[in-house]
Design a protein around this motif. Structure first.
Motif, PDB file in Angstrom:
ATOM      1  N   LEU A 106       0.812  -1.218   0.000  1.00  0.00           N
ATOM      2  CA  LEU A 106       0.000   0.000   0.000  1.00  0.00           C
ATOM      3  C   LEU A 106       0.848   1.272   0.000  1.00  0.00           C
ATOM      4  CD1 LEU A 106      -2.678  -1.291   2.517  1.00  0.00           C
ATOM      5  CD2 LEU A 106      -3.014  -0.876   0.069  1.00  0.00           C
ATOM      6  N   ASP A 107       2.132   1.106  -0.295  1.00  0.00           N
ATOM      7  CA  ASP A 107       3.064   2.240  -0.444  1.00  0.00           C
ATOM      8  C   ASP A 107       3.177   3.102   0.817  1.00  0.00           C
ATOM      9  OD1 ASP A 107       3.587   1.518  -3.137  1.00  0.00           O
ATOM     10  OD2 ASP A 107       1.750   2.550  -3.763  1.00  0.00           O
ATOM     11  N   LEU A 108       3.184   2.483   1.972  1.00  0.00           N
ATOM     12  CA  LEU A 108       3.262   3.223   3.230  1.00  0.00           C
ATOM     13  C   LEU A 108       4.605   3.080   3.953  1.00  0.00           C
ATOM     14  CD1 LEU A 108      -0.296   2.584   4.674  1.00  0.00           C
ATOM     15  CD2 LEU A 108       0.620   4.737   3.812  1.00  0.00           C
ATOM     16  N   ILE A 109       5.532   2.319   3.405  1.00  0.00           N
ATOM     17  CA  ILE A 109       6.826   2.118   4.069  1.00  0.00           C
ATOM     18  C   ILE A 109       7.534   3.454   4.334  1.00  0.00           C
ATOM     19  CG2 ILE A 109       9.152   1.141   3.807  1.00  0.00           C
ATOM     20  CD1 ILE A 109       7.097  -0.943   4.634  1.00  0.00           C
ATOM     21  N   PRO A 110       7.589   4.381   3.375  1.00  0.00           N
ATOM     22  CA  PRO A 110       8.291   5.647   3.649  1.00  0.00           C
ATOM     23  C   PRO A 110       7.680   6.460   4.795  1.00  0.00           C
ATOM     24  CG  PRO A 110       7.916   5.387   1.295  1.00  0.00           C
ATOM     25  CD  PRO A 110       7.135   4.309   1.982  1.00  0.00           C
ATOM     26  N   SER A 111       6.403   6.215   5.093  1.00  0.00           N
ATOM     27  CA  SER A 111       5.718   7.007   6.120  1.00  0.00           C
ATOM     28  C   SER A 111       5.455   6.239   7.404  1.00  0.00           C
ATOM     29  CB  SER A 111       4.383   7.490   5.564  1.00  0.00           C
ATOM     30  OG  SER A 111       4.581   8.236   4.395  1.00  0.00           O
ATOM     31  N   GLN A 112       5.923   5.014   7.481  1.00  0.00           N
ATOM     32  CA  GLN A 112       5.520   4.157   8.602  1.00  0.00           C
ATOM     33  C   GLN A 112       5.962   4.663   9.971  1.00  0.00           C
ATOM     34  OE1 GLN A 112       7.018   0.185   8.223  1.00  0.00           O
ATOM     35  NE2 GLN A 112       9.140   0.827   8.093  1.00  0.00           N
ATOM     36  N   ASN A 113       6.980   5.464  10.051  1.00  0.00           N
ATOM     37  CA  ASN A 113       7.448   5.955  11.342  1.00  0.00           C
ATOM     38  C   ASN A 113       7.016   7.400  11.620  1.00  0.00           C
ATOM     39  OD1 ASN A 113       8.733   3.536  12.118  1.00  0.00           O
ATOM     40  ND2 ASN A 113      10.430   4.036  10.756  1.00  0.00           N
ATOM     41  N   LYS A 114       6.172   7.941  10.770  1.00  0.00           N
ATOM     42  CA  LYS A 114       5.646   9.288  11.001  1.00  0.00           C
ATOM     43  C   LYS A 114       4.390   9.196  11.866  1.00  0.00           C
ATOM     44  CE  LYS A 114       7.430  11.180   6.710  1.00  0.00           C
ATOM     45  NZ  LYS A 114       7.106  11.801   5.434  1.00  0.00           N
ATOM     46  N   ILE A 115       4.054  10.299  12.519  1.00  0.00           N
ATOM     47  CA  ILE A 115       2.848  10.276  13.342  1.00  0.00           C
ATOM     48  C   ILE A 115       1.614  10.250  12.441  1.00  0.00           C
ATOM     49  CG2 ILE A 115       3.938  11.363  15.339  1.00  0.00           C
ATOM     50  CD1 ILE A 115       2.547  13.973  14.542  1.00  0.00           C
ATOM     51  N   LEU A 116       0.598   9.544  12.909  1.00  0.00           N
ATOM     52  CA  LEU A 116      -0.624   9.351  12.138  1.00  0.00           C
ATOM     53  C   LEU A 116      -1.280  10.680  11.760  1.00  0.00           C
ATOM     54  CD1 LEU A 116      -2.393   7.045  11.069  1.00  0.00           C
ATOM     55  CD2 LEU A 116      -3.687   7.193  13.189  1.00  0.00           C
ATOM     56  N   GLU A 117      -1.174  11.680  12.609  1.00  0.00           N
ATOM     57  CA  GLU A 117      -1.782  12.980  12.329  1.00  0.00           C
ATOM     58  C   GLU A 117      -1.210  13.643  11.085  1.00  0.00           C
ATOM     59  OE1 GLU A 117      -0.875  14.699  16.081  1.00  0.00           O
ATOM     60  OE2 GLU A 117      -2.726  13.999  16.996  1.00  0.00           O
ATOM     61  N   SER A 118      -0.006  13.241  10.687  1.00  0.00           N
ATOM     62  CA  SER A 118       0.606  13.825   9.497  1.00  0.00           C
ATOM     63  C   SER A 118       0.141  13.128   8.212  1.00  0.00           C
ATOM     64  CB  SER A 118       2.131  13.758   9.596  1.00  0.00           C
ATOM     65  OG  SER A 118       2.585  12.418   9.473  1.00  0.00           O
ATOM     66  N   TYR A 119      -0.572  12.019   8.344  1.00  0.00           N
ATOM     67  CA  TYR A 119      -1.044  11.263   7.178  1.00  0.00           C
ATOM     68  C   TYR A 119      -2.212  11.970   6.497  1.00  0.00           C
ATOM     69  CZ  TYR A 119       1.453   6.889   8.346  1.00  0.00           C
ATOM     70  OH  TYR A 119       2.390   5.929   8.577  1.00  0.00           O
TER      71      TYR A 119
END
Length: 145
Positions: A22-35
């Motif tokens: 689902l192409d989320l590896i680059p964002s996996q360690n960011k806080i959910l609020e930034s998604y």
């Protein structure tokens, strides 16, 4: 991982696989609020699959997803539906067109089985009660040139 820890059935090793798909590896360690909304939806899908329950309840699953992800999730759900119960909740005809089997209709607080196609459901709803009266009114008021 927090959500998965709540389910004894979870398969933690599936989460990285679905985050990748689902192409989320680059964002996996960011806080959910930034998604973005779509990224949050993708996260929910990955977590739901990795929780490895006997069922998945997907409420308005395709909202906020790009077209390619919609196709990918449809394929994933098609495969998973052979092993577990997938309940797709939607208010959109397009979603019903994608998942036309076993349609249930919530009317007046009661869930009933609908026999027929999504198009037949559309016609059924147009002929019922207040909506029918509104459609007649629109036709009378605006339908004549």
């Amino acid at each position: 991982m927090f959500v998965l820890s709540r389910y004894k059935s979870s398969k933690h090793n599936l989460l990285p696989e679905f985050l990748r798909l689902l192409d989320l590896i680059p964002s996996q360690n960011k806080i959910l609020e930034s998604y973005s909304f779509g990224m949050k939806k993708k996260s929910q899908i990955a977590i739901a699959i990795a929780s490895n329950t006997d069922y998945i309840i997907a409420d308005e699953i395709f909202g906020g997803l790009d077209f390619e992800t919609v196709i990918l999730v449809q394929e994933i759900f098609d495969i998973l539906s052979k092993k577990k119960i997938i309940i797709v909740v939607s208010h959109e005809q397009n979603t019903l067109d994608k998942f036309p089997s076993d349609i249930r209709l919530m009317r007046h607080g009661t869930l009933t089985h609908f026999e027929g196609s999504p198009n037949e459901l559309n016609n059924f709803i147009k002929q019922d009660g207040v909506l029918h009266d509104k459609l007649v009114e629109i036709q009378q008021r605006f339908g004549h040139s």
